[in-house]
Enzyme design. Structure first.
Site, mmCIF file in Angstrom:
data_model
loop_
_atom_site.group_PDB
_atom_site.id
_atom_site.type_symbol
_atom_site.label_atom_id
_atom_site.label_comp_id
_atom_site.label_asym_id
_atom_site.label_seq_id
_atom_site.Cartn_x
_atom_site.Cartn_y
_atom_site.Cartn_z
ATOM 1 N N PHE A 67 1.062 -1.178 0.283
ATOM 2 C CA PHE A 67 0.096 0.349 -0.191
ATOM 3 C C PHE A 67 0.694 1.264 0.295
ATOM 4 O O PHE A 67 0.591 2.445 0.398
ATOM 5 C CB PHE A 67 -0.877 0.049 1.514
ATOM 6 C CG PHE A 67 -1.722 -1.125 1.441
ATOM 7 C CD1 PHE A 67 -2.490 -1.900 0.444
ATOM 8 C CD2 PHE A 67 -1.511 -2.433 2.289
ATOM 9 C CE1 PHE A 67 -3.564 -3.231 0.492
ATOM 10 C CE2 PHE A 67 -1.848 -3.336 2.643
ATOM 11 C CZ PHE A 67 -3.171 -4.009 1.524
ATOM 12 N N ASN A 113 -8.385 -7.806 -16.060
ATOM 13 C CA ASN A 113 -8.639 -8.932 -15.991
ATOM 14 C C ASN A 113 -9.497 -9.410 -14.791
ATOM 15 O O ASN A 113 -8.978 -8.361 -14.252
ATOM 16 C CB ASN A 113 -7.303 -10.030 -14.708
ATOM 17 C CG ASN A 113 -7.531 -11.519 -13.707
ATOM 18 O OD1 ASN A 113 -8.680 -10.958 -13.515
ATOM 19 N ND2 ASN A 113 -6.693 -11.603 -14.195
ATOM 20 N N GLU A 117 -5.283 2.080 -6.623
ATOM 21 C CA GLU A 117 -5.509 3.273 -6.089
ATOM 22 C C GLU A 117 -7.171 3.942 -6.029
ATOM 23 O O GLU A 117 -7.640 4.476 -4.933
ATOM 24 C CB GLU A 117 -5.039 4.253 -6.253
ATOM 25 C CG GLU A 117 -3.651 3.272 -5.414
ATOM 26 C CD GLU A 117 -2.060 4.306 -5.542
ATOM 27 O OE1 GLU A 117 -1.890 4.847 -4.702
ATOM 28 O OE2 GLU A 117 -1.805 3.980 -6.719
HETATM 29 MO MO1 MOS Z 1 1.313 3.194 -3.852
HETATM 30 S S1 MOS Z 1 1.279 4.605 -1.833
HETATM 31 O O1 MOS Z 1 1.862 3.686 -5.478
HETATM 32 O O2 MOS Z 1 2.379 2.256 -3.774
#
Ligand code: MOS
Length: 707
Positions: free
Chosen positions: A234, A587, A661
């Site tokens: 993340f 996918n 994201e």
């Molecule tokens: Mo993500 S915050 O672009 O790894």
């Protein structure tokens, strides 16, 4: 060679799924090297100052203890570009939790016990970890994260605001947030003759290798970085973290393979966090609902050693048409751990604030919040003036509204209940930029009719192996089962990180190119292939990083329904629905997982996640998964992700936008707006925990206008 029967878009299962669920997949701590030992960092116990003495005798007397590294005896490294990696080099303590020693022992338990026996003395200085909107040391940086200018302005936003008939002037507060991946940051380092081999939990092994070669002054061909399976990141694993530097130091010092698995309790202070953001938004509109001014001003913190400015006002440069705007970021350097990337840096907190304020504006206008957004759709990207390569936000909003049953909504707040529950629904928009970087790849055709593509991509749980095989099969015009993909090793062709929702686009572009070239070679030859097969290479430098005349972003719309318990103050999300426009979906199965994962992260941001900076102690109080509550299954309701088929010829050969994201962006605002609709109370500080909700319900109902 593309055409019917393409492997692109099909819901192919993750290729490593069986390995993962049967425990066969090896993570960074799970490589059983002979003689492997374990290290445990000693975190600084003060928020600011200097180490004056490290007493290691008691620790070294304990069973299994092998070594204690401190700033006095640790290997010297070349000064890193990232100051958070300059560990054990000086006695300075820039924040509480900074590693001041590293204990090496036979087992993790022995290393922990010995680390606890290390006694450190400090010269302590006064610290300041308190972020306020009017902090005297707030400054305007040149750039926010990702290189965005800190300030952009056009028209006369203050004048337009002052003279507008409808206005909203509101402040929102997003607390510090932590990534907390399931697998903590972990590295195993060992010297294999004169070669350094590192198994690490990272979103990008090519960058880890580059950093290690620089810090330890090694030639690139003597360093191999393996990131075979990664248990989430993340953004917190987007760049190397202290675990990998400490593991290499300890391996060099002890001559043994060493694993550093950062304890969960150490993560909040050493692997980054989403910095808190204090938002002030002023939206002005004419009586018909057209925006006449939009200002979004953000104050955030950064650390003493590193400038990282969460670019939370940046999405306001993309979203709505307005003749006057100011977006600006200010930062305060505090004695806090260094902030860093967390899923959709900028967009995630920024769109929480902007989309909440848009909901407040809809309330002030007496207008439907979907209609308000549609009315303010820009012709071109407001800040740059560039045309959008594709947008389709209106389609996402309309399709989401249709699927959600928005037309049956009673717009009045606090109009629906079930016993002690108040029910409400909310909407918010989403945006995330299309990012892509240059990558290399290799494609090989073998005499048995199978194919191998090789690229140092990283699978952080998203299904990278699978989708890259799909890209290859499509470009080669062969069935998916005939293609194997090799990733996660820095000896493979170099590639950028799994970050910025750019992995599939970046790696896929080079895979597509190598496979197209290989298909050409195959088409022009006759006879059997040699035993080693034939190979094509690709490098998208100069292609994937070329400037585009188009503004390229993914968009989306979130809808949420909540029940607010007036007795306990608990908010439960009953359903969430997202519709996204993200180019071609490569996918369907793993993409749906990405969207749903992002939405779930937004649910956590809205309701349960938040880190508290303890002003006296100088660190985050939540340092485990009990106090920092990431949504678990019981928190996650009926959740649906849909997409609209989007053709966009200005992206990459696959026609895809990033999907990692966008699911996160705006989802917290949709929930917050639903809570307002349910209760008639506008909460402006996340997360919406029962204590805040009960306090809010006890206050007289406020109108949508005013701060
Ligand atoms: Mo993500 S915050 O672009 O790894």
């Amino acid at each position: 060679m593309t055409g019917t029967g393409s492997a692109l878009g099909v819901p192919a299962e993750r290729r490593e799924g069986r390995q993962k669920v049967t425990g066969g997949a090896r993570y960074a701590a799970e490589h059983p090297l002979p003689g492997r030992v374990h290290a445990w960092p000693v975190p600084a116990g003060v928020a600011r100052g200097r180490v004056t003495a490290v007493h290691t005798e008691a620790a070294l007397d304990l069973p299994g203890a092998l070594a204690v590294l401190t700033h006095d005896n640790a290997p010297r490294i070349t000064e890193p570009d990232d100051p958070t990696l300059a560990v054990l080099q000086t006695p300075g303590v820039p924040h509480r939790g900074w590693p001041v020693a590293l204990v090496v022992a036979r087992t993790p338990e022995e290393a922990r016990a010995a680390a606890e026996a290390v006694r450190v003395e400090y010269a302590v200085e006064e610290h300041d970890v308190r972020l306020t909107a009017d902090h005297p040391e707030a400054y305007e940086p040149e750039k926010a994260n990702a290189g965005f200018p800190a300030r952009r302005e056009w028209g006369d936003p203050d004048g337009a605001f002052a003279s507008a008939p409808v206005r909203v002037d509101v402040s929102y507060h997003v607390p510090p947030l932590h990534n907390h991946p399931m697998e903590p940051h972990t590295s195993t380092a060992h010297w294999d003759g004169d070669r350094l081999v590192v198994y690490t939990s990272s979103q990008g092994g090519t960058a880890v290798r580059a950093v290690l070669t620089a810090l330890f002054e090694l030639p690139e061909d003597r360093v191999t970085v393996v990131a075979d399976h990664v248990g989430g990141g993340f953004g917190s694993k987007g760049t190397p973290r202290p675990d990998v530097v400490l593991a290499v130091m300890a391996a060099r010092e002890t001559g043994r393979p060493v694993t550093v698995a950062l304890p969960r309790r150490h993560l909040p202070s050493v692997v980054g966090h989403r910095a808190p953001t204090l938002h002030r938004l002023r939206l002005a509109a004419d009586t018909g609902g057209r925006l006449t001014a939009l200002t979004h001003e953000v104050v955030t913190h950064t650390s003493r050693i590193k400038e990282f400015v969460e670019q939370a006002a940046v999405p306001a440069r993309v979203m709505y048409a307005t003749p006057a705007s100011r977006t600006l970021h200010r930062a305060v350097r505090l004695d806090v751990p260094s902030p860093s990337w967390m899923r959709a840096p900028g967009e995630s907190p920024g769109m929480y604030a902007l989309e909440s304020a848009m909901d407040e504006l809809a309330g002030a206008l007496g207008m439907d919040p979907v209609d308000l957004r549609v009315l303010n759709e820009p012709e071109r990207e407001p800040d740059s003036g560039k045309p959008f390569s594709s947008r389709h936000l209106t389609e996402c909003l309309r399709e989401g509204a249709r699927r959600f049953g928005w037309d049956r909504r009673d717009p009045r707040p606090r109009a629906r209940g079930e016993g002690p529950l108040l029910l409400g629904t909310g909407v918010a928009a989403a945006t995330y930029p299309v990012l892509v970087g240059p990558s290399r790849a290799e494609a090989r055709a073998l005499p048995d009719g199978s194919f191998v593509v090789r690229v140092n991509a990283t699978d952080i749980g998203t299904g990278a192996r699978t989708v890259l095989a799909q890209v290859a099969a499509d470009a080669l015009g062969v069935p998916l089962e005939r293609v194997r993909s090799e990733i996660g090793d820095s000896d493979l062709p170099s590639a950028p990180l799994a970050g910025g929702s750019s992995g599939t686009a970046s790696w896929g572009w080079s895979v597509h190119r190598a496979c197209t070239e290989l298909a050409d070679q195959l088409g022009s030859r006759t006879g059997p292939l040699p035993d080693e097969g034939i190979t094509a290479h690709a490098d998208t430098a100069g292609l994937a990083d070329a400037d585009s005349p188009y503004a390229r972003h993914a968009f989306g719309a979130h809808f949420a329904e909540v029940a607010v318990d007036t007795v306990t103050g608990e908010v439960r999300v009953r359903r969430m629905l997202g519709v996204f426009a993200a180019g071609r979906i490569l996918n369907a199965r793993t993409a749906r997982s990405q969207f749903i994962g992002g939405m779930t992260m937004g649910l956590g941001m809205a309701l349960t996640e938040g880190s508290t900076m303890d002003a006296a102690f100088g660190d985050f109080t939540e340092a485990d998964l009990a106090s920092y509550h990431v949504p678990a299954h019981a928190d996650v309701p009926a959740i649906e992700a849909h997409w609209i088929d989007e053709e966009d010829a200005h992206l990459n050969p696959m026609g895809s936008k990033g999907i990692g994201e966008i699911g996160n962006v705006g989802s917290a605002a949709a929930i917050g707006n639903a809570v307002h609709h349910a209760t008639g109370v506008r909460f402006r500080e996340l997360p919406l925990t029962p204590d805040k909700v009960l306090a809010g319900l006890a206050r007289p109902v406020t109108s949508g206008r005013g701060g």
